[in-house]
Design a protein around this motif. Structure first.
Motif, PDB file in Angstrom:
ATOM      1  N   GLN A  38      51.256  14.549  38.647  1.00  0.00           N
ATOM      2  CA  GLN A  38      50.995  15.654  39.580  1.00  0.00           C
ATOM      3  C   GLN A  38      49.483  15.815  39.798  1.00  0.00           C
ATOM      4  N   PHE A  39      49.135  16.598  40.801  1.00  0.00           N
ATOM      5  CA  PHE A  39      47.725  16.789  41.115  1.00  0.00           C
ATOM      6  C   PHE A  39      47.443  18.266  41.358  1.00  0.00           C
ATOM      7  N   CYS A  40      46.175  18.595  41.502  1.00  0.00           N
ATOM      8  CA  CYS A  40      45.759  19.966  41.837  1.00  0.00           C
ATOM      9  C   CYS A  40      44.823  19.915  43.031  1.00  0.00           C
ATOM     10  N   GLY A  99      53.079  18.494  43.809  1.00  0.00           N
ATOM     11  CA  GLY A  99      53.667  17.186  44.070  1.00  0.00           C
ATOM     12  C   GLY A  99      54.689  16.745  43.046  1.00  0.00           C
ATOM     13  N   GLN A 100      55.240  15.561  43.347  1.00  0.00           N
ATOM     14  CA  GLN A 100      56.246  14.936  42.470  1.00  0.00           C
ATOM     15  C   GLN A 100      55.518  13.911  41.610  1.00  0.00           C
ATOM     16  N   GLY A 101      55.659  14.062  40.301  1.00  0.00           N
ATOM     17  CA  GLY A 101      54.980  13.144  39.388  1.00  0.00           C
ATOM     18  C   GLY A 101      55.799  11.890  39.113  1.00  0.00           C
ATOM     19  N   PHE A 102      55.401  11.167  38.072  1.00  0.00           N
ATOM     20  CA  PHE A 102      56.094   9.942  37.677  1.00  0.00           C
ATOM     21  C   PHE A 102      57.452  10.286  37.072  1.00  0.00           C
ATOM     22  N   GLN A 219      56.505   2.263  40.219  1.00  0.00           N
ATOM     23  CA  GLN A 219      56.155   3.572  40.776  1.00  0.00           C
ATOM     24  C   GLN A 219      54.663   3.563  41.086  1.00  0.00           C
ATOM     25  N   VAL A 220      54.340   3.981  42.300  1.00  0.00           N
ATOM     26  CA  VAL A 220      52.936   3.998  42.718  1.00  0.00           C
ATOM     27  C   VAL A 220      52.509   5.430  43.002  1.00  0.00           C
ATOM     28  N   PRO A 254      52.727  12.688  45.022  1.00  0.00           N
ATOM     29  CA  PRO A 254      52.078  11.424  45.386  1.00  0.00           C
ATOM     30  C   PRO A 254      52.729  10.185  44.771  1.00  0.00           C
ATOM     31  N   VAL A 255      53.721  10.375  43.868  1.00  0.00           N
ATOM     32  CA  VAL A 255      54.318   9.201  43.234  1.00  0.00           C
ATOM     33  C   VAL A 255      55.592   8.815  43.988  1.00  0.00           C
TER      34      VAL A 255
END
Ligand SMILES: Cc1cc2nc3c(=O)[nH]c(=O)nc-3n(C[C@H](O)[C@H](O)[C@H](O)COP(=O)(O)OP(=O)(O)OC[C@H]3O[C@@H](n4cnc5c(N)ncnc54)[C@H](O)[C@@H]3O)c2cc1C
Ligand code: FES
Length: 264
Positions: A38-40, A99-102, A219-220, A254-255
């Motif tokens: 995830q990001f901020c 966002g959606q993480g790994f 996964q990218v 972002p993943v």
């Protein structure tokens, strides 16, 4: 999924190289809610200033006890330059986690590949993976771009470094290190390793090609320019492999699984 808009104090801001910084904030709510990948969105203007107006997206590099929230970033323009001028005690307004993480899954082994500052989300990811047969590949143009190596070595069984100029580790691209892992198409039929990649587009494309030949899923974590980070402005669209469809990196990612993306 919970997300917070928080006014965070800087605990530490360390300059690792000429233009790469390690930022540590006190952000208990965001740190508790955060998941790897995830990001901020960080407001970088000083004081009550509004320039730049838009927040800047940064991947969550790590979280720690007592609400530490860490970022690893390169100064590339006005926003990151202003952020780099802040120090302990200063405040940063942060929206996250976003966002959606790994997807962490249950693979018996994992290979994490980062190029440049694409290494940023991989530390938090490695901490979250079980079981722990983890190989991390860190790629950069030169030794200066390989940062926080000691931290990566603490969370992985094996860390391989590649630099384009050969100043550290294997001379070449991250794919040179992948080839050394000697994974043939049939060697992992029972227990395929999970592959995770973050970095420049051509690097991720090369990792995906390497994995596709071996029948491995990747996964990218993608980067695009982002204005809102929350799915409102639609400015972060990327082409999907589906028909006439766009994905929005801030909301759908972002993943992503590599097969969901149109690599062009
Ligand atoms: C989900 C996500 C996670 C990210 N995580 C990190 C991270 O952990 N560490 C890190 O250093 N950077 C990360 N980035 C990139 C970071 O957001 C940009 O470098 C930053 O927003 C630039 O802001 P600026 O005001 O300094 O530069 P600007 O003045 O906005 O731009 C300067 C230059 O950088 C280019 N640029 C700006 N944003 C991007 C981008 N997203 N991708 C490619 N080029 C860009 C611009 O086109 C311009 O040439 C991430 C981006 C996204 C979308
Ligand atoms: S950045 Fe606004 S919709 Fe993704």
């Amino acid at each position: 999924m919970s997300r917070y808009s928080a006014i965070c104090h800087i605990i530490d801001q360390i300059r690792l190289t000429r233009d790469i910084f390690h930022l540590v904030l006190n952000a208990p709510d965001i740190a508790r809610a955060a998941r790897p990948g995830q990001f901020c969105m960080l407001a970088t203007a000083h004081g009550k200033g509004l320039d730049p107006l838009l927040r800047r997206p940064l991947s969550i590099h790590d979280v720690g006890p007592s609400g530490r929230l860490e970022f690893l970033y390169r100064v590339v323009g006005r926003g990151t330059d202003l952020l780099a001028q802040k120090g302990p005690g200063d405040i940063v307004c942060v929206l996250g986690p976003l966002g959606q993480g790994f997807r962490l899954g249950t693979s018996s082994s994992s290979i994490l590949v980062g190029g440049g500052l694409g290494t940023a989300p991989l530390l938090f990811l490695a901490r979250g993976l079980e079981p722990r047969d983890i190989t991390i590949i860190l790629g950069g143009r030169d030794a200066q771009e390989i940062v926080r190596l000691d931290s990566f070595e603490k969370v992985a069984e094996k860390v391989l470094v590649t630099t384009e100029d050969g100043s550290l580790g294997i001379k070449g691209l991250v794919t040179s290190a992948l080839e050394r892992l000697d994974i043939s198409p049939s060697s992992h039929i029972q227990h395929p390793p999970a592959i995770f990649a973050c970095g420049p587009w051509p690097m991720m494309k090369a990792v995906c090609n390497w994995a596709a030949i071996r029948g491995l899923a990747v996964q990218v974590s993608l980067e695009t320019q982002m204005a809102c980070g929350t799915g409102i402005c639609l400015g972060c669209a990327t082409r999907s492999s589906g028909q006439d469809r766009y994905l929005h990196v801030c909301k759908d990612g972002p993943v992503f699984f590599a097969t969901d993306i149109d690599w062009g």
